[in-house]
Design an enzyme around this catalytic site. Structure first.
Site, PDB file in Angstrom:
ATOM      1  N   ARG A 267       0.849  -1.199   0.000  1.00 11.60           N
ATOM      2  CA  ARG A 267       0.000   0.000   0.000  1.00 11.60           C
ATOM      3  C   ARG A 267       0.884   1.249   0.000  1.00 11.60           C
ATOM      4  O   ARG A 267       1.618   1.489   0.965  1.00 11.60           O
ATOM      5  CB  ARG A 267      -0.893   0.040   1.240  1.00 11.60           C
ATOM      6  N   GLU A 269       0.548   4.195   0.804  1.00 15.72           N
ATOM      7  CA  GLU A 269      -0.182   5.221   1.562  1.00 15.72           C
ATOM      8  C   GLU A 269       0.793   5.893   2.500  1.00 15.72           C
ATOM      9  O   GLU A 269       1.482   5.204   3.255  1.00 15.72           O
ATOM     10  CB  GLU A 269      -1.263   4.559   2.431  1.00 15.72           C
ATOM     11  N   ARG A 275      -1.013   1.719  12.963  1.00 21.93           N
ATOM     12  CA  ARG A 275      -1.550   0.468  12.400  1.00 21.93           C
ATOM     13  C   ARG A 275      -1.403   0.332  10.892  1.00 21.93           C
ATOM     14  O   ARG A 275      -1.951  -0.591  10.295  1.00 21.93           O
ATOM     15  CB  ARG A 275      -3.009   0.325  12.797  1.00 21.93           C
ATOM     16  N   HIS A 276      -0.657   1.238  10.271  1.00 22.65           N
ATOM     17  CA  HIS A 276      -0.454   1.138   8.824  1.00 22.65           C
ATOM     18  C   HIS A 276       0.993   0.833   8.461  1.00 22.65           C
ATOM     19  O   HIS A 276       1.909   1.503   8.923  1.00 22.65           O
ATOM     20  CB  HIS A 276      -0.878   2.437   8.125  1.00 22.65           C
ATOM     21  N   GLU A 418     -10.142  -2.320  13.151  1.00 22.33           N
ATOM     22  CA  GLU A 418     -10.457  -3.169  12.000  1.00 22.33           C
ATOM     23  C   GLU A 418      -9.341  -4.163  11.702  1.00 22.33           C
ATOM     24  O   GLU A 418      -8.179  -3.791  11.633  1.00 22.33           O
ATOM     25  CB  GLU A 418     -10.668  -2.261  10.780  1.00 22.33           C
ATOM     26  N   SER A 421     -11.762  -6.566   6.115  1.00 20.31           N
ATOM     27  CA  SER A 421     -12.797  -5.959   5.294  1.00 20.31           C
ATOM     28  C   SER A 421     -13.253  -7.029   4.330  1.00 20.31           C
ATOM     29  O   SER A 421     -12.413  -7.735   3.757  1.00 20.31           O
ATOM     30  CB  SER A 421     -12.212  -4.825   4.462  1.00 20.31           C
ATOM     31  N   ARG A 469      -1.880  -6.860  12.138  1.00 21.66           N
ATOM     32  CA  ARG A 469      -2.917  -6.261  13.003  1.00 21.66           C
ATOM     33  C   ARG A 469      -3.534  -7.300  13.924  1.00 21.66           C
ATOM     34  O   ARG A 469      -3.811  -7.023  15.086  1.00 21.66           O
ATOM     35  CB  ARG A 469      -4.008  -5.624  12.153  1.00 21.66           C
TER      36      ARG A 469
END
Ligand code: ATP
Length: 495
Positions: A267, A269, A275-276, A418, A421, A469
């Protein structure tokens, strides 16, 4: 030729060092290296005992142990060592007496921390529990000590500091990854993580799922959006897969029925949060269902429950080791798993004073708050939130046939964050094309994906789980970098 008659491979003699002390006498030992392996050509098998096996039942026995010197403290005529082996450690003592000379005590005290040693010692029961060690009821009285591999004297990190609750910051630990994973806490974390993968695989295999491998270099961003890494690919460019989504669905179209995969997910991002990561391990599931997408939810929640039970039953040592440094409440779950609808979650938040729209996505603080409210009301750390607003989900999500504002999609949460998903996916090529266009996705780039639905596809759904996670939240840790051996984030590409 060796004593046992086997042919001796070509050896490079590394050097001679005084590295063996026996009953106070100094021995000269040849260190013989073969491609980095240390051989002791004349040593018999010492029958090494594992540190975790050092219990009061062994009291009085003379045994051999190979371990690292975790700490050493000389005091007068004796030297106290803590010997560490992965997540286990034991106190050891060398004292001037019948079996050890003054020089031997000095020799032991001078061995650098983190060196690997073989010790021959008598196991002794102790009167007072040794709180700081995993082996609390015994200590070792050393009679011989050999250095197998000497560590450099200056360590970039003090391991004993690292495992204190107020220990070295994560930043220091991350920078010194050569040593960080040696701590008892890290040993426990990554053994538990291996357990999660194993339980995931075993549970799904027992349910009749097939493990698949999907490409990580792809020609089009699977989920649209800008968060993809571009890599040069000969004369053109390619992307690193953000998920195995399209491929696992194509396997369902190809009649594999139930599939899962475990692999890296990328990712791009610039999210600098607890948590990323920019690369994490995805545990992905996809399955065909017969009548209702809740069959998919049940299959996934049952898999998670099997993982939680497996961890609880087989990894208590690891859970307790981590808990010594990072205390947390034991992870709670219900059977069957609690399933709430998104609108119910929104209502609970509103009742708690949060202002939010029906179709608004959950912010991280609201997600956490909802987790706390659910825990108070239902006493569970694991639940499913079903029927998300369609607007906040990817293009391949099946709209709710009864209310176009919502969708047949869900997230799963552990301790209010989370971890998964998922959704029922659109299995009709026409509707899929419309939804992709609605999301401004270049149809040409996902042609083979859409084509796989033109020739008949069973109704299906699935989900993607982040391994780091799950481990972080199960153990009640607060940073996903603690559950990634070599984390990748916007500011970290090494080691
Ligand atoms: P978030 O909203 O937390 O950014 P997401 O909605 O982007 O997550 P998905 O794309 O649905 O997450 O990915 C499925 C799962 O993968 C998540 O529930 C999470 O467990 C994990 N995951 C997603 N992004 C990351 C990340 N950057 N680092 C670590 N794990 C991640």
């Amino acid at each position: 030729m060796r004593k046992d008659g086997a042919r001796q491979p070509a050896l490079h003699v590394g050097g001679i060092r005084f590295n063996q002390m026996e009953g106070g006498r100094r021995y000269m030992v040849f260190e013989v290296f073969l491609k980095g392996t240390l051989f002791f050509p004349c040593e018999p098998d010492r029958g090494l005992v594992r540190v975790q096996e050092l219990t009061p039942e062994k009291a009085g026995q003379l045994i051999w142990v190979r371990a690292r010197i975790h700490t050493s403290r000389a005091k007068g005529k004796q030297c106290f060592l803590v010997l560490r082996q992965q997540q286990f450690n034991v106190q050891a003592l060398v004292a001037v007496g019948e079996r050890a000379s003054k020089q031997m005590v000095k020799f032991a005290a001078n061995i650098n921390k983190e060196s690997i040693v073989d010790v021959e010692a008598v196991v002794k029961k102790v009167e007072q529990t040794i709180e700081s060690c995993s082996q609390q009821d015994v200590e070792l009285h050393i009679e011989r000590i050999f250095v197998i591999s000497q560590a450099e004297p200056r360590l970039p990190l003090q391991l004993e500091d690292c495992v204190r609750p107020e220990g070295e910051g994560d930043e220091v630990r991350m920078r010194t990854r050569a040593l960080g994973p040696r701590t008892t806490t890290s040993q426990a974390i990554f053994r538990l993580q291996s357990g999660v993968c194993q339980l995931f695989r075993d549970t799904l295999t027992n349910k009749g799922f097939v493990e698949i491998q999907t490409p990580k270099i792809i020609s089009a961003a699977s989920e649209g959006g800008a968060n993809v890494f571009t890599v040069s690919y000969f004369k053109t460019s390619a992307y690193l897969a953000q998920s195995p989504q399209l491929y696992k669905q194509m396997c369902i179209c190809a009649d594999f029925d139930k599939v899962f995969c475990v692999g890296p997910v990328f990712r791009a991002e610039d999210s600098n949060t607890h948590r990323h990561l920019t690369e994490f391990v995805g545990l992905d599931i996809e399955l065909a269902f017969n009548y209702h997408y809740h069959e998919v939810i049940e299959s996934i929640t049952d898999t998670m429950v099997q993982i939680f039970k497996g961890l609880r039953d087989k990894f208590q040592t690891e859970i307790q080791t981590v808990g010594k440094q990072y205390p947390s409440e034991p992870f709670k779950f219900l059977e069957p798993t609690l399933r709430l609808e998104y609108s119910e979650g929104v209502a609970m938040l509103r009742e708690a004073g949060v202002e939010m729209g029906d179709e608004e996505d959950l912010s991280t603080p609201n997600e956490k708050l909802l987790g706390r409210l659910v825990k108070e009301k239902y006493d569970t750390d694991f639940y499913v939130l079903d029927k998300y607003p369609l607007a906040v989900r990817p293009f391949y999500t099946m709209p709710d046939p009864n209310d176009k504002k919502y969708s047949n999609s869900y997230d799963m949460f552990m301790r209010g964050e989370e971890i998964l998903s998922g959704a029922q996916r659109i299995h009709d090529a026409q509707l899929l094309t419309e939804r992709a266009m609605h999301h401004n996705i270049d149809l040409e780039k996902i042609k083979s994906y859409i084509d796989s639905f033109r020739y008949g596809a069973p109704p299906h759904g699935g989900g993607g789980i982040g391994l780091e996670r799950v481990c972080m939240l199960y153990l009640g840790l607060h940073n996903v970098r603690q559950t990634s051996m070599f984390p990748r984030d916007p500011k970290r590409l090494t080691p």
